[in-house]
Motif scaffolding. Structure first.
Motif, PDB file in Angstrom:
ATOM      1  N   SER A 103       0.820  -1.207   0.000  1.00  0.00           N
ATOM      2  CA  SER A 103       0.000   0.000   0.000  1.00  0.00           C
ATOM      3  C   SER A 103       0.855   1.259   0.000  1.00  0.00           C
ATOM      4  CB  SER A 103      -0.925  -0.002   1.214  1.00  0.00           C
ATOM      5  OG  SER A 103      -0.164  -0.082   2.412  1.00  0.00           O
ATOM      6  N   LEU A 104       2.102   1.163   0.476  1.00  0.00           N
ATOM      7  CA  LEU A 104       2.993   2.315   0.515  1.00  0.00           C
ATOM      8  C   LEU A 104       3.359   2.804  -0.882  1.00  0.00           C
ATOM      9  CD1 LEU A 104       5.458   1.241   3.360  1.00  0.00           C
ATOM     10  CD2 LEU A 104       3.527   2.808   3.523  1.00  0.00           C
ATOM     11  N   ASP A 105       3.235   1.927  -1.870  1.00  0.00           N
ATOM     12  CA  ASP A 105       3.606   2.288  -3.238  1.00  0.00           C
ATOM     13  C   ASP A 105       2.498   3.033  -3.975  1.00  0.00           C
ATOM     14  OD1 ASP A 105       6.095   1.008  -2.961  1.00  0.00           O
ATOM     15  OD2 ASP A 105       5.199  -0.922  -3.482  1.00  0.00           O
ATOM     16  N   MET A 106       1.292   3.034  -3.406  1.00  0.00           N
ATOM     17  CA  MET A 106       0.161   3.658  -4.094  1.00  0.00           C
ATOM     18  C   MET A 106       0.233   5.179  -3.972  1.00  0.00           C
ATOM     19  SD  MET A 106      -1.237   0.963  -5.206  1.00  0.00           S
ATOM     20  CE  MET A 106      -2.866   1.433  -5.788  1.00  0.00           C
TER      21      MET A 106
ATOM     22  N   LEU B 258       2.988  11.368   5.306  1.00  0.00           N
ATOM     23  CA  LEU B 258       2.127  11.076   6.445  1.00  0.00           C
ATOM     24  C   LEU B 258       1.542   9.692   6.239  1.00  0.00           C
ATOM     25  CD1 LEU B 258       0.018  14.330   7.038  1.00  0.00           C
ATOM     26  CD2 LEU B 258       1.674  13.319   8.616  1.00  0.00           C
ATOM     27  N   ARG B 259       1.712   8.847   7.233  1.00  0.00           N
ATOM     28  CA  ARG B 259       1.139   7.513   7.145  1.00  0.00           C
ATOM     29  C   ARG B 259       0.752   7.063   8.542  1.00  0.00           C
ATOM     30  NH1 ARG B 259       6.690   3.987   5.965  1.00  0.00           N
ATOM     31  NH2 ARG B 259       7.463   4.011   8.116  1.00  0.00           N
ATOM     32  N   ARG B 260      -0.120   6.073   8.606  1.00  0.00           N
ATOM     33  CA  ARG B 260      -0.539   5.505   9.881  1.00  0.00           C
ATOM     34  C   ARG B 260      -0.845   4.031   9.666  1.00  0.00           C
ATOM     35  NH1 ARG B 260      -6.947   7.242  10.638  1.00  0.00           N
ATOM     36  NH2 ARG B 260      -7.556   6.835   8.488  1.00  0.00           N
ATOM     37  N   LYS B 261      -1.108   3.346  10.766  1.00  0.00           N
ATOM     38  CA  LYS B 261      -1.607   1.976  10.651  1.00  0.00           C
ATOM     39  C   LYS B 261      -3.016   2.040  10.073  1.00  0.00           C
ATOM     40  CE  LYS B 261      -3.493  -1.738  13.441  1.00  0.00           C
ATOM     41  NZ  LYS B 261      -4.843  -1.356  12.976  1.00  0.00           N
ATOM     42  N   SER B 262      -3.325   1.128   9.172  1.00  0.00           N
ATOM     43  CA  SER B 262      -4.672   1.089   8.601  1.00  0.00           C
ATOM     44  C   SER B 262      -5.717   0.943   9.700  1.00  0.00           C
ATOM     45  CB  SER B 262      -4.805  -0.078   7.616  1.00  0.00           C
ATOM     46  OG  SER B 262      -3.938   0.091   6.524  1.00  0.00           O
ATOM     47  N   PRO B 263      -6.846   1.639   9.587  1.00  0.00           N
ATOM     48  CA  PRO B 263      -7.901   1.501  10.598  1.00  0.00           C
ATOM     49  C   PRO B 263      -8.387   0.058  10.709  1.00  0.00           C
ATOM     50  CG  PRO B 263      -8.304   3.387   9.167  1.00  0.00           C
ATOM     51  CD  PRO B 263      -7.189   2.612   8.541  1.00  0.00           C
ATOM     52  N   GLY B 264      -8.833  -0.317  11.894  1.00  0.00           N
ATOM     53  CA  GLY B 264      -9.334  -1.672  12.113  1.00  0.00           C
ATOM     54  C   GLY B 264      -8.244  -2.646  12.504  1.00  0.00           C
ATOM     55  N   LYS B 265      -8.523  -3.917  12.320  1.00  0.00           N
ATOM     56  CA  LYS B 265      -7.612  -4.971  12.762  1.00  0.00           C
ATOM     57  C   LYS B 265      -6.510  -5.286  11.764  1.00  0.00           C
ATOM     58  CE  LYS B 265     -11.129  -7.241  15.649  1.00  0.00           C
ATOM     59  NZ  LYS B 265     -11.865  -8.502  15.914  1.00  0.00           N
ATOM     60  N   ASN B 266      -6.662  -4.834  10.530  1.00  0.00           N
ATOM     61  CA  ASN B 266      -5.663  -5.124   9.514  1.00  0.00           C
ATOM     62  C   ASN B 266      -4.344  -4.414   9.837  1.00  0.00           C
ATOM     63  OD1 ASN B 266      -4.549  -6.083   7.097  1.00  0.00           O
ATOM     64  ND2 ASN B 266      -5.118  -4.206   6.016  1.00  0.00           N
ATOM     65  N   ILE B 267      -3.241  -5.185   9.909  1.00  0.00           N
ATOM     66  CA  ILE B 267      -1.930  -4.605  10.209  1.00  0.00           C
ATOM     67  C   ILE B 267      -1.244  -4.250   8.897  1.00  0.00           C
ATOM     68  CG2 ILE B 267       0.270  -4.899  11.400  1.00  0.00           C
ATOM     69  CD1 ILE B 267      -2.082  -4.915  13.275  1.00  0.00           C
ATOM     70  N   ASP B 268      -1.402  -3.012   8.485  1.00  0.00           N
ATOM     71  CA  ASP B 268      -0.793  -2.537   7.249  1.00  0.00           C
ATOM     72  C   ASP B 268      -0.680  -1.019   7.329  1.00  0.00           C
ATOM     73  OD1 ASP B 268       0.340  -2.532   4.779  1.00  0.00           O
ATOM     74  OD2 ASP B 268      -1.337  -3.487   3.738  1.00  0.00           O
ATOM     75  N   PHE B 269       0.089  -0.448   6.405  1.00  0.00           N
ATOM     76  CA  PHE B 269       0.227   0.995   6.346  1.00  0.00           C
ATOM     77  C   PHE B 269      -0.892   1.609   5.525  1.00  0.00           C
ATOM     78  CE2 PHE B 269       4.731  -0.117   7.117  1.00  0.00           C
ATOM     79  CZ  PHE B 269       5.024   0.776   8.146  1.00  0.00           C
ATOM     80  N   GLN B 270      -1.272   2.808   5.879  1.00  0.00           N
ATOM     81  CA  GLN B 270      -2.160   3.612   5.041  1.00  0.00           C
ATOM     82  C   GLN B 270      -1.454   4.939   4.770  1.00  0.00           C
ATOM     83  OE1 GLN B 270      -5.664   5.430   6.775  1.00  0.00           O
ATOM     84  NE2 GLN B 270      -6.796   5.230   4.869  1.00  0.00           N
ATOM     85  N   MET B 271      -1.172   5.202   3.505  1.00  0.00           N
ATOM     86  CA  MET B 271      -0.589   6.480   3.133  1.00  0.00           C
ATOM     87  C   MET B 271      -1.682   7.543   3.163  1.00  0.00           C
ATOM     88  SD  MET B 271       2.617   6.056   2.772  1.00  0.00           S
ATOM     89  CE  MET B 271       2.908   7.754   2.234  1.00  0.00           C
ATOM     90  N   ILE B 272      -1.373   8.684   3.758  1.00  0.00           N
ATOM     91  CA  ILE B 272      -2.355   9.751   3.901  1.00  0.00           C
ATOM     92  C   ILE B 272      -2.055  10.904   2.950  1.00  0.00           C
ATOM     93  CG2 ILE B 272      -3.355  11.424   5.507  1.00  0.00           C
ATOM     94  CD1 ILE B 272      -2.591   9.405   7.747  1.00  0.00           C
ATOM     95  N   ALA B 273      -0.820  11.374   2.960  1.00  0.00           N
ATOM     96  CA  ALA B 273      -0.406  12.472   2.091  1.00  0.00           C
ATOM     97  C   ALA B 273       1.120  12.475   2.015  1.00  0.00           C
ATOM     98  CB  ALA B 273      -0.926  13.814   2.610  1.00  0.00           C
TER      99      ALA B 273
END
Length: 351
Positions: A61-64, A94-109
């Protein structure tokens, strides 16, 4: 707008020259909404989609692409829409852990110079949440500035107490207090914002981020929601998007975040809790657990009142959360790779 007005500088241009080959142009992502993109170049904004090749090559997801990214695009049909072929390396993120139980990154900006962390003096003020935002911002190599909004709803003594609580937590970032109702403090924020630099607003829903953007721009560029009778704002922003202000600064607005999970935030924790890191270096033993060991500088500082005990507990909690999520993420990546190898093996056997 020229690309330099969209934030392009020599560093990004050098990175882009290695990626954007013949037939590709440089553009900046200005909006992302459920996998749909909008990109902007010197001629204007158009919708864009990812190429199949890009999606196939993306490892995580970091590549998106995310808002603020510079991307290599190909325009189609008289530049009415575009396809995204590659993402230029990011200078900050800016990134955080994806919301919920899924352990992954979520890129924000991405590619942000200054992050305005917004908290309302009336309902939203929370030092522990502020620490989480600071970890996220520091991890992404972004300069933080704290904005305390809705000062018209609290007295001077209450505002001073909030400022004292922030400083007691070891937070050294610049703090500006303002009111979107009276306009007090808004001019100070404007003076911080320079042409061609990118800023973002981080905070919970209803703290006045969208109203502040309209104040900074001098006109209503974004829709705002009504304020309740108690003075508590309501959520209005539904997607992340970058807007150009009249003074030439670029500002990213984004929806309020309910979850601020910490993942792989080692440097961000060290920068956000620099006071604790400095004290730990003074312990007698390099591997001090800050429990019962003799010569523990952390314990001594807490006992003397030099270090706020709640601030230290917050550090331990965030560190434990980051370490646990990091182990889970590494384990997940190993399983994903093992599954990918198995699929390739099966496909080869069928040929």
């Amino acid at each position: 707008m020229e690309l330099i007005e969209l934030g392009l500088d020599d560093w990004f241009e050098k990175q882009a020259s290695r990626l954007c080959g013949a037939g590709l142009c440089l553009a900046r992502v200005t909006a992302v909404d459920r996998g749909r993109y909008v990109v902007r170049n010197e001629h204007g904004e158009v919708p864009a989609e990812l190429t199949g090749k890009f999606l196939h090559a993306a490892a995580s997801s970091l590549d998106m692409p995310c808002v603020g990214d510079w991307v290599c695009v190909q325009y189609h049909d008289a530049e009415s829409h575009a396809s995204i072929h590659d993402v230029v390396p990011r200078r900050s993120f800016l990134r955080r852990k994806s919301p919920g139980k899924n352990i992954d990154f979520q890129m924000i900006a991405a590619n942000i110079d200054v992050a305005f962390i917004v908290q309302s003096c009336h309902f939203d003020f929370n030092v522990r949440r502020l620490e989480r935002y600071l970890v996220m911002v520091n991890e992404g190599q972004i300069e933080p500035v704290v904005l305390l909004t809705k000062t018209d709803l609290v007295g001077a003594a209450e505002l001073e107490r909030m400022l004292a609580n922030i400083r007691a937590a070891g937070i050294t970032a610049r703090i500006l207090a303002l009111s979107n109702v009276t306009g007090e403090g808004v001019e100070q924020v404007k003076q911080l914002m320079l042409p061609g630099k990118t800023y973002c607003l981080l905070g919970s829903s209803g703290v006045g981020k969208t109203t502040l953007i309209n104040q900074l721009s001098g006109h209503d560029v974004l829709e705002t929601g009504a304020v309740s009778g108690t003075g508590e704002g309501r959520h209005t922003t539904t997607r992340r998007h970058l807007v150009a202000l009249d003074n030439g600064a670029l500002l990213i607005d984004m929806p309020g975040m309910r979850e601020l999970g910490i993942l792989s935030a080692g440097e961000g924790l060290d920068d956000s809790f620099a006071d604790i890191k400095a004290l730990a270096s003074q312990c007698r033993f390099a591997d001090c657990s800050h429990g019962n060991e003799p010569g523990c500088a952390i314990r001594k500082a807490i006992e003397s009142g030099e270090l706020n005990a709640e601030h230290y507990r917050s550090y331990l909690k965030l560190k434990a959360e980051s370490d646990f999520n990091e182990m889970s993420y590494v384990d997940k990546r190993k399983k994903d790779k093992a599954f990918g190898k198995m699929v390739k093996t099966v496909l080869k056997q069928k040929r």
